[in-house]
Motif scaffolding. Structure first.
Motif, short mmCIF file in Angstrom:
data_model
loop_
_atom_site.label_atom_id
_atom_site.label_comp_id
_atom_site.label_asym_id
_atom_site.label_seq_id
_atom_site.Cartn_x
_atom_site.Cartn_y
_atom_site.Cartn_z
N GLU A 143 -7.55 -2.82 -1.97
CA GLU A 143 -8.14 -1.48 -1.97
C GLU A 143 -9.46 -1.51 -2.73
OE1 GLU A 143 -7.21 3.24 -2.71
OE2 GLU A 143 -5.71 1.75 -3.27
N MET B 46 0.83 -1.19 0.00
CA MET B 46 0.00 0.00 0.00
C MET B 46 0.88 1.25 0.00
SD MET B 46 -1.34 -0.01 4.01
CE MET B 46 -2.75 0.99 3.65
N ARG C 94 -9.33 6.97 0.67
CA ARG C 94 -8.90 5.61 0.34
C ARG C 94 -9.62 4.64 1.26
NH1 ARG C 94 -3.60 6.01 -1.47
NH2 ARG C 94 -3.73 3.83 -2.16
N PHE D 73 -9.50 0.61 2.25
CA PHE D 73 -8.87 -0.70 2.16
C PHE D 73 -9.67 -1.73 2.94
CE2 PHE D 73 -5.47 2.38 1.57
CZ PHE D 73 -4.76 1.86 0.50
N ALA E 109 -7.28 7.60 4.89
CA ALA E 109 -7.42 6.21 4.48
C ALA E 109 -8.04 5.39 5.60
CB ALA E 109 -6.05 5.62 4.11
#
Length: 243
Positions: free
Chosen positions: A232, A39, A221, A223, A47
């Motif tokens: 992701e 990542m 983001r 994940f 994120a």
């Protein structure tokens, strides 16, 4: 031939992870927790890492912050290869660049809200300790509660103190482990808004572990970690990962 290699430091990335794997020794066997995680998170990005209990998300957060070292692979924090640093150097890197918000708040029970926020500022040797702590507590809506100890504050208020403390030394990256996990829905939404606003205003990179998909959707983001494998979520693969 090993696939592990030192990442090329980039001024654009706060976190760079390559082929990270981690396990724990059970004596006669090893339990794999993370498998070949990759990542990259740019500076200033938000994120979220979402996963069920036991999926490896909290372990990953600790490795990203340099609290532990991976069995294999590399983690780079602001261009610094964590595995190449000594324990003291890792601690120094965290104190200069990293803030933490924990699900259990981890406030010192005998100190007031103000004193809890002042402490990291004092330890960092920064000036204007009291005025800065007061400003942060006012920013999180606790201007009238500064002299209260944690047991005199609600769960949401304690989390606000923890957030103010995390931002006290102007961290470049903030790691949050289930920041709304112990809070009711309304309070959790307020804490989410506060974190997002601070991320935007300060340009602080924000990395959150959460089971709250609504919170995760607020991040740039998203994940998903399952059985130690990280993917992701994007517009192209959203349906597959949600299945």
């Amino acid at each position: 031939m090993s696939t592990d290699r030192q990442p090329v430091p980039s001024k654009d990335f706060m976190i760079q992870v390559q082929n990270l794997s981690h396990s724990v020794d059970l004596g006669t066997d090893k339990l794999s927790i993370l498998q070949q995680v990759n990542m990259d998170i740019r500076k200033g990005e938000s994120a979220a890492i979402v996963g069920r209990s036991g999926s490896g998300k909290t372990t990953l957060l600790g490795l990203l912050a340099g609290l532990d070292l991976p069995i294999s692979g590399t983690v780079s924090l602001d261009g610094h290869l964590i595995s190449a640093l000594s324990e003291d150097e890792r601690a120094s890197l965290r104190s200069q660049r990293v803030g933490f918000v924990f699900q259990s708040f981890q406030l010192l029970p005998t100190l007031s809200a103000l004193e809890n926020v002042m402490l990291p500022i004092e330890l960092a040797g920064l000036p204007n300790v009291k005025s800065k702590a007061e400003s942060l507590l006012k920013r999180v809506g606790l201007g009238e509660r500064m002299q209260h100890t944690p047991r005199q504050l609600s769960g949401g208020e304690q989390q606000r103190v923890a957030i103010a403390r995390a931002f006290a030394v102007n961290p470049q990256v903030l790691f949050a482990d289930e920041p709304t996990g112990n809070l009711d829905t309304r309070t959790g939404e307020a804490i989410t808004e506060l974190l997002m606003n601070l991320n935007s205003e300060h340009g602080t990179t924000l990395v959150m572990v959460t089971h709250d998909q609504q919170l995760a959707e607020r991040c740039q983001r998203y994940f998903i970690i399952e059985a130690g494998v990280l993917h992701e979520k994007t517009e192209k693969n959203a349906e597959v990962l949600s299945a």
